[in-house]
Design a protein around this motif. Structure first.
Motif, PDB file in Angstrom:
ATOM      1  N   PHE A  26      -7.613  -9.997 -40.109  1.00 36.57           N
ATOM      2  CA  PHE A  26      -8.663 -10.873 -40.974  1.00 36.57           C
ATOM      3  C   PHE A  26      -7.920 -11.419 -41.981  1.00 36.57           C
ATOM      4  O   PHE A  26      -6.623 -11.100 -42.432  1.00 36.57           O
ATOM      5  CB  PHE A  26      -9.487  -9.700 -41.481  1.00 36.57           C
ATOM      6  N   THR A  27      -8.744 -12.467 -42.513  1.00 34.01           N
ATOM      7  CA  THR A  27      -8.075 -13.549 -43.827  1.00 34.01           C
ATOM      8  C   THR A  27      -9.116 -13.241 -44.766  1.00 34.01           C
ATOM      9  O   THR A  27     -10.285 -13.285 -44.621  1.00 34.01           O
ATOM     10  CB  THR A  27      -7.917 -14.682 -43.455  1.00 34.01           C
ATOM     11  N   GLY A  28      -8.334 -12.968 -46.005  1.00 31.61           N
ATOM     12  CA  GLY A  28      -9.188 -12.957 -47.242  1.00 31.61           C
ATOM     13  C   GLY A  28      -8.535 -13.541 -48.246  1.00 31.61           C
ATOM     14  O   GLY A  28      -7.466 -14.250 -48.114  1.00 31.61           O
ATOM     15  N   ARG A  29      -9.207 -13.545 -49.412  1.00 29.88           N
ATOM     16  CA  ARG A  29      -8.371 -13.982 -50.719  1.00 29.88           C
ATOM     17  C   ARG A  29      -8.581 -12.867 -51.849  1.00 29.88           C
ATOM     18  O   ARG A  29      -9.514 -12.322 -52.014  1.00 29.88           O
ATOM     19  CB  ARG A  29      -9.288 -15.491 -51.201  1.00 29.88           C
ATOM     20  N   ILE A  30      -7.515 -13.096 -52.526  1.00 28.98           N
ATOM     21  CA  ILE A  30      -7.688 -12.262 -53.710  1.00 28.98           C
ATOM     22  C   ILE A  30      -8.827 -12.759 -54.882  1.00 28.98           C
ATOM     23  O   ILE A  30      -8.965 -13.938 -55.176  1.00 28.98           O
ATOM     24  CB  ILE A  30      -6.282 -12.462 -54.573  1.00 28.98           C
ATOM     25  N   THR A  31      -9.342 -11.965 -55.286  1.00 26.58           N
ATOM     26  CA  THR A  31     -10.574 -11.887 -56.150  1.00 26.58           C
ATOM     27  C   THR A  31     -10.341 -11.371 -57.602  1.00 26.58           C
ATOM     28  O   THR A  31     -10.998 -11.884 -58.478  1.00 26.58           O
ATOM     29  CB  THR A  31     -11.902 -11.655 -55.719  1.00 26.58           C
ATOM     30  N   PHE A  32      -9.430 -10.577 -57.691  1.00 24.51           N
ATOM     31  CA  PHE A  32      -9.292  -9.653 -58.811  1.00 24.51           C
ATOM     32  C   PHE A  32      -7.781  -9.324 -58.890  1.00 24.51           C
ATOM     33  O   PHE A  32      -7.388  -8.376 -57.975  1.00 24.51           O
ATOM     34  CB  PHE A  32     -10.369  -8.698 -58.994  1.00 24.51           C
ATOM     35  N   PRO A  52     -14.519 -12.005 -45.715  1.00 24.19           N
ATOM     36  CA  PRO A  52     -15.959 -12.370 -45.047  1.00 24.19           C
ATOM     37  C   PRO A  52     -16.011 -11.273 -43.826  1.00 24.19           C
ATOM     38  O   PRO A  52     -15.025 -11.130 -42.941  1.00 24.19           O
ATOM     39  CB  PRO A  52     -15.487 -13.835 -44.398  1.00 24.19           C
ATOM     40  N   ASN A  53     -17.242 -10.802 -43.503  1.00 25.06           N
ATOM     41  CA  ASN A  53     -17.592  -9.877 -42.544  1.00 25.06           C
ATOM     42  C   ASN A  53     -18.678 -10.226 -41.786  1.00 25.06           C
ATOM     43  O   ASN A  53     -19.712  -9.295 -41.910  1.00 25.06           O
ATOM     44  CB  ASN A  53     -17.567  -8.400 -43.287  1.00 25.06           C
ATOM     45  N   PRO A  54     -18.970 -11.251 -41.407  1.00 22.83           N
ATOM     46  CA  PRO A  54     -20.311 -11.713 -40.986  1.00 22.83           C
ATOM     47  C   PRO A  54     -21.182 -10.805 -39.736  1.00 22.83           C
ATOM     48  O   PRO A  54     -22.005 -10.649 -39.751  1.00 22.83           O
ATOM     49  CB  PRO A  54     -20.133 -13.215 -40.281  1.00 22.83           C
TER      50      PRO A  54
END
Length: 358
Positions: A240-246, A264-266
């Protein structure tokens, strides 16, 4: 008198014995010291240098990626409660249902609230008629300005009471403020609730957050918005691909910083509470000055090594950085191509003569 003289004599005799014993001990210690020094000097003649192995500080192109494990948490998690008291008439959702923001989840019996609205409406109409009579009487001098102001205040109060009663009557519907899945339903038709009673737990996992902890040596390379690859042990065939938010501005225990990665987890494939692994900087290579881990005296955190200078072992304080398995990054204290001692440090002191062996 004689007994007193005998006591004094005994004291002097005791002191003399003690002094003699101390002198004897000092003599023995001095002889042992001299013997040890002679033995040391003899060993130094036959073994003038300590045998050591060395390696070279070098700039290497290394994979700077690192991983951190954590637990997925929902994007939103809200407890929905009753805003007014009463008996539950109906519940329109069950656990596992998807709900939208603003949707009605349950209805509270509204008879009492409707009665309160009717009473407030009647009080307002009565206050309005009284105010009209006082205004007419004031025009002819029948009432004072103070009496008229008091009646106007009663009218305003009755108007506000009606507004409040209508708001309460509108609160008989329990609604959710967020979209998500009903994770828990805590009420049933016929049960009684008080204002503030928690009725539902709503969880939004349209995206999830992986919360991990990153040490101080790696967190400086992270930025909000940076893409991160995430793997999950229970879904081994997918990345899975995510982004650092904090990125926490303050470290927790052990100089570890909380970091959150949103994914994202649609399809709701990922669930809150699962374990995941964040792969930061995956595939990135960088030139890094490193020395073998074995060069450190004690633990890496002691930041102490011995370098070779003019045939001697010279103690050097360094600033260590990231760990790359058998190699440790050097931020300060050693330059490239300097030789560091990797074996034999137990026999070394600062400026000890050494003999390098293969």
């Amino acid at each position: 008198m004689k007994s007193k003289k005998k006591s004094i004599v005994r004291v002097f005799v005791t002191l003399a014995v003690m002094v003699g014993v101390l002198l004897g001990i000092m003599s023995i210690l001095n002889k042992n010291k001299a013997a040890n020094q002679a033995a040391t000097a003899e060993v130094a003649k036959t073994n003038p240098a300590v045998a050591v192995r060395v390696d070279t500080a070098a700039v290497r192109k290394l994979d700077i990626s690192h991983t951190a494990n954590g637990i997925f948490i929902p994007k939103q998690e809200v407890s929905v409660g009753a805003e007014t008291g009463g008996r539950i008439v109906s519940v329109s959702v069950k656990e596992g249902d998807f709900v939208k923001a603003g949707q009605t989840l349950a209805i509270i019996e509204g008879n009492k609230q409707n009665v309160n609205v009717a009473n407030a409406q009647a009080n307002l109409e009565n206050a309005k008629m009284n105010l009209e009579r006082y205004e007419a009487a004031f025009a002819t001098g029948g009432v004072t300005q103070q009496q008229l102001d008091a009646m106007r205040l009663q009218y305003e109060s009755a108007l506000n009471n009606l507004k409040s009663a209508k708001l309460i009557a509108g609160d008989v519907a329990i609604r959710t403020s967020v979209s998500g899945i009903v994770n828990a339903r805590k009420i049933e038709p016929g049960s009684y609730v008080n204002p503030g009673t928690i009725a539902f737990d709503i969880v939004n996992i349209s995206s999830v957050k992986l919360r991990v902890h990153v040490d101080e040596k790696n967190v400086i390379n992270l930025k909000v918005g940076q893409p991160v690859q995430v793997t999950v042990s229970v879904i081994p065939d997918k990345t899975f691909t995510g982004r650092i938010t904090f990125i926490a501005p303050k470290a927790e225990g052990g100089l570890n910083f909380p970091v959150e990665v949103e994914i994202p987890n649609p399809g709701n494939e990922l669930r809150a509470g699962m374990y995941g692994t964040a792969h930061f900087g995956k595939g990135q290579m960088e030139d890094v000055l490193v020395v073998p881990r074995a060069a450190f005296v004690g633990s890496v955190s002691d930041n102490k090594v011995f370098v070779v200078e003019n045939g001697k072992a010279v103690e050097r304080k360094v600033q260590s950085g990231r760990s790359f398995g058998d190699y440790i990054e050097i931020i300060d204290g050693i330059k490239a191509d300097e030789q560091v001692i990797v074996s034999g440090q137990v026999n070394l002191f600062n400026n000890t003569p050494i003999q390098i062996i293969k």
